[in-house]
Structures are given as C-alpha cells and as structure tokens.
Design a protein around this motif. Sequence first.
Motif, PDB file in Angstrom:
ATOM      1  N   ALA A 270      -4.045 -69.080 -84.857  1.00 14.22           N
ATOM      2  CA  ALA A 270      -4.992 -68.136 -84.644  1.00 14.22           C
ATOM      3  C   ALA A 270      -6.482 -68.320 -84.834  1.00 14.22           C
ATOM      4  O   ALA A 270      -6.980 -67.382 -84.750  1.00 14.22           O
ATOM      5  CB  ALA A 270      -4.537 -67.053 -85.944  1.00 14.22           C
TER       6      ALA A 270
ATOM      7  N   PHE B  21      -8.517 -66.438 -81.759  1.00 14.02           N
ATOM      8  CA  PHE B  21      -9.163 -65.478 -82.483  1.00 14.02           C
ATOM      9  C   PHE B  21     -10.521 -65.594 -83.684  1.00 14.02           C
ATOM     10  O   PHE B  21     -11.232 -64.489 -83.068  1.00 14.02           O
ATOM     11  CB  PHE B  21      -7.844 -64.518 -82.975  1.00 14.02           C
TER      12      PHE B  21
ATOM     13  N   PHE C 215       1.751 -62.513 -82.123  1.00 15.99           N
ATOM     14  CA  PHE C 215       0.982 -62.266 -81.054  1.00 15.99           C
ATOM     15  C   PHE C 215       2.130 -62.795 -80.018  1.00 15.99           C
ATOM     16  O   PHE C 215       1.571 -61.660 -79.438  1.00 15.99           O
ATOM     17  CB  PHE C 215      -0.267 -63.994 -81.053  1.00 15.99           C
TER      18      PHE C 215
END
Length: 624
Positions: A289, A292, A413
């Motif tokens: 991640a 992100f 996700f």
Amino acid sequence: MINNLIDKVGDWNPQLFRELKGRLKVFHIAIACAVSLFSQIVLFLYQLTELPSENYGLTDKYCLLHSTYETQQKFLERQSNELYRQLDGYRTTTPLNSTKISELQLQLDTVRENISNLHRTFANNYCPIDQIDMQMWWRDHWEYIFLSLTVIFIFTLLVAGTYLLINNLATEERRGTLNFIRLSPQSEMSILTGKMLGVPILIYLGILTAIPLHFYAGRAANIATSHIFSFWFVLAACCIFFYSTALLFGLHCRWLSGFQPWLGSGAVLLFLMITMQITQSTPYVSHAAVWFQFFSPFEMTAYLFPNLSSYRYKWELLENVQFFYLPVGSNLVGLMGLHLLNYGLWTYWIFQGLKRCFRNPNATLLSKNQSYFLVACVQILLWGCTLQYAKSNPNYDNLNYQVSQNFVLLVFFNLILLFGLLAILSPHRQTIQDWSRYRHQKISDSQKSTTGDLIWGEKSPALVAMLINLAIATTPMVIWIALAPTLNVNHADNLDWLINKVGTLNAILSVVMFIVLMSIYTTITQLILLMKTNKRFLWAVITVGALVVLPPILLGMFYISPEKYPVLWLFSSFPWASLEYVSTPTIFMALLGEMTVLVLFNLQLTKQVKSLGESATKALLATP
C-alpha cells in the motif's frame, strides 16, 4: 492590463476566462495579496521573538559554551555511575569493608557536589553575546520559516482549493448554469481545466505572493534548489489529483446539497492530518500500500526536507523503496518519477470518469473496457509495491515471504476495487430495458455479437464484465499459490498454512469460490436494479452488504466455529476460515452448490431482461 491578459486567456480557454472575469477584481486581488503578506510578516516576527539576547542561557542550544557544559556533565555522570557500581559491589561482599565503603561514599558526595555546582553555575549565568552562534540561529530560523510555509502551502491549496471547487459546482447546479456549460461546444477537458485553474485563482495568488519568501528561506537554510523545485512539482501534481477528485465528487454527490463542500474538504483535511502523523510515526514503507501513502505530499516532503519530520531517518527509508525490485528510491529522480507517475495514473482515470459523466450525469463513471484496464493497472501497482527487498529484514529476499506479508493488503484493496466496480458497472432498469429492446428489434443478431455486447456494451448486464475483472484481479494470486511450494526453497514457516494446512488445490478452489460468490452478488445486484422502486440502488447496497457481513457475524454470535462446523462457513461470505478443516471433495460440493445458486439467479435474470425487452418492444410497436 489585467483585463487585456484575461481577454487573451479567453481565446485559449473560454471557461477559464469566465472564472477569472468573475474573480479577478481589484479588491479581491488586494485582499488575497494582503492576507498573504500579513501572514508572512507574522510568521517572520514570531520567529524573531526567539532571537538570542544578553539573557541567553549557557546551556541553551546556540551558546558555544554549551558543548563545554555537556562534556563536563557527561564526565561527572560517568564518575558518579562508576562510584555507584563500586559501592554496590563492596556492599554485597562479606565481610563488609567499611573503610572502603566510607571512602567511596565520600568520593561520591564530592562528585554530586561538583554536578550540583556545575548546574548552578550554568543555570545562573548567561551566555556572552560573542559566544552565541548567530549564524546557526539564522540558518535554523530560515529553516523554520521555510518548513512552516511548506505545511501552509499544502493545507491551503488542498483543503481550501477542494472546498472552492466543490462549492462552485454546487452553486452552478443550484442556479442551473451548469446545464448551460454542458451545452457549450468546448471539450470536457477544456471546461474542467478552466474550473481547476480559475476557481481557486485567489488562493494561487496568495501562494505566489509567498513563493519568493519560501525560496529565499530555503536557500538561506542551505536547502538544495533541486529539492525546493521538486517540492513545487510534487505539490502541483498533488493539486491536480485532488482537484480532479473534488470535481468528480461534486458532480456525483449532488444529493448532499450544501453539506457537500464541507464533507469533501473535511475529508481532505482529515486525510492530510492522518498521513502527516503516519509520516512522523511509522518507518515502514516496504508494503503493497505504499502507493496509497504517496497520495499524501508529506511522504515526498519528508524525503526532501528531513527536518520536517521528527523521524530523521525517513530519507534512508524511502531510499529503499522498490517497484518490482527496481530501486526507484535510490535517487531523487526515481522517487520523484514514482510519485508523479502515481498521481498521473490516478488523475488519468479520474478524468475518464469526469469526461463520461460531465455531459450526462446519469452515465457510469467507467465503461466496461476501461474497467478491465483499471483492474490491470491496480494489480501492477499492488504487486509492484509488494515485490521489494528490505535490507533490514533478512527474510524479505524470499518472494513467498513478501507476498504472505502483504496478503491482507492485496485482498483488501482488490475487494474495495471489485465492489466499487460492481456498483459502477451495474446498469439500472431503464438502461437494461433499452438494451433488451434493441436486441429484440435486431432479430438477425448472432450469438457472437450478443457475447461481444455483454463484454463491451455499456447497457448490457454486468455479470460477464465482472467475471473478466475477477479473472484479471485473481490471476496473479492464483499464479503465486501454484508456484509458492516450488519457490519455498528455504522451507519458511510462514507458508505452513498454505502448504501443509490448506493445500495448493484447496487454496485455488477458494479463489474460484470467491469468484462465484462475487458473481452471485453481481447477479443479485442486477436483479434488484431491475425493480421499479426509486430506491433500488440503496436496496442493492443494503442487500449485498447484509449478504457479505451478516453470515460470519451470525455464525460467530452462535459460537459456530470453523473448526467444529467448517461446512457452514464454506457457504458464508468468508469461506477461507474453514479451508484447513475440510477435505477437497467437500469444497467441490460446496462450490457446486454455489454454482447451482448462481445458475438459478442468472436464469431468473435472463427471464426478467427478456420480459422487459419484449414488453417494451410490444408497447413501442403498438404505439400508432
């Protein structure tokens, strides 16, 4: 002069001309520049209040005698600790050597007195003016101003700019002028770009007024010019991403009315505050991640200006960031490129949605073929950030270890993406009716064209498109599950659950069960969206949400554990909990049952779609 400049801008972008014409008034410009200059003066004077004077302490940071005090203090503390150690040693020996103990106690009292005298001397005296390092103080002074302006730029541009854009769309919608803009011959790109450049123009003016001080403060603080310009580039890309997201939110959430701009800007403010804290508190960046995290400008800011974060090692951590094992974080260009590529990729997809729904607010955000590319892009991002070597962890050079450590993030996700696409791609009753009527009118259509329409057509049911998206999303995971035992050359314990408890075949079957479950949810959603009620989308969300959440909750409430009743968990929305407690034939039977349910639901869906098309065609032909 300003009017002539605005007129020239109007030749290039009429929408930008419209926005600038309404905002660039002399009074508004004066207010924006005055507020910016006043804030800069206040910031400078506030820091100037800390200027060292004749009352500056000897123990303070910028006194050159401070090092002497620290050296003497450390020496005396070492003496004290050594005497304490010796004294404890003599007190535990038998017989007690009272003479030696008294001697050591006397020496310890002397050292304590010296420490007390040292504190008293330095605390009650001031540092001579000529012993104050003013050059270092001014450098830190300019660095404080630079970092303060950096944070102000981020929050002002993103939070205030987001609010203005969403509020502008809400105002245009309320006044009815947005429909006139939609009828304009300008392209969607031109109109939206004009909005992004024109609506926050007064904020831009305020920031531009502060840019000279920002640059001068950075150079005075010995910050590299390349880092300052890099920050500006990242902030510009970040603004484009957040502003395009704000426009999309403004167009699609019109039902929030006056609360809409507050919700959008509040969400951005919360995101910035959380990511700012994460930047200062977590050192972990080698995970799936990390892309992100890169939505926040604070990650790159902490890399460019380490003193902004309380953790000075953020630089070294981000230098280790990799993408498919490529050391993109090893230099500034690579890390900048990764940030800009991340912003650019998501801005591209947001603009695809903006272009589709700007002219037609009822259109879906993405077409089916666009959804396939989106899912593929997300898989590349997730797996690229998963496959990273970590120097700090010797086990991380094992691919299986990297994937298993990021398994939850990969699933999380992908679930968000797939459920989001389920909501986006599922057409409503009228759309399905038009599609079905079109098929009935074209009797000569072949099965091949119908299949192609189910894959690419925007008005056809979403089941086939969701199956393709599910296949794209799960293929990398299936490949890894199949190859994991072969790649486990080090016989790592972290794969015991896959190899010895669940088994490769059962794990692959669980992925197939997930695909069938998602297909059932898709069919149920499509059936609900064919209802005549006005709240069908809300009912679809509630029904699918209940099917996903309630079964495992109810099983847990009644203490039906996967160990004792694994078959019941196989038919829940979380069948993976019972995989290690059931045999392969049992999983096959459960899978067969779910596929039977899927077939029955699709037969009902086909019947309803056919009925809609026939009734619509009959009504059309019966009309004189």
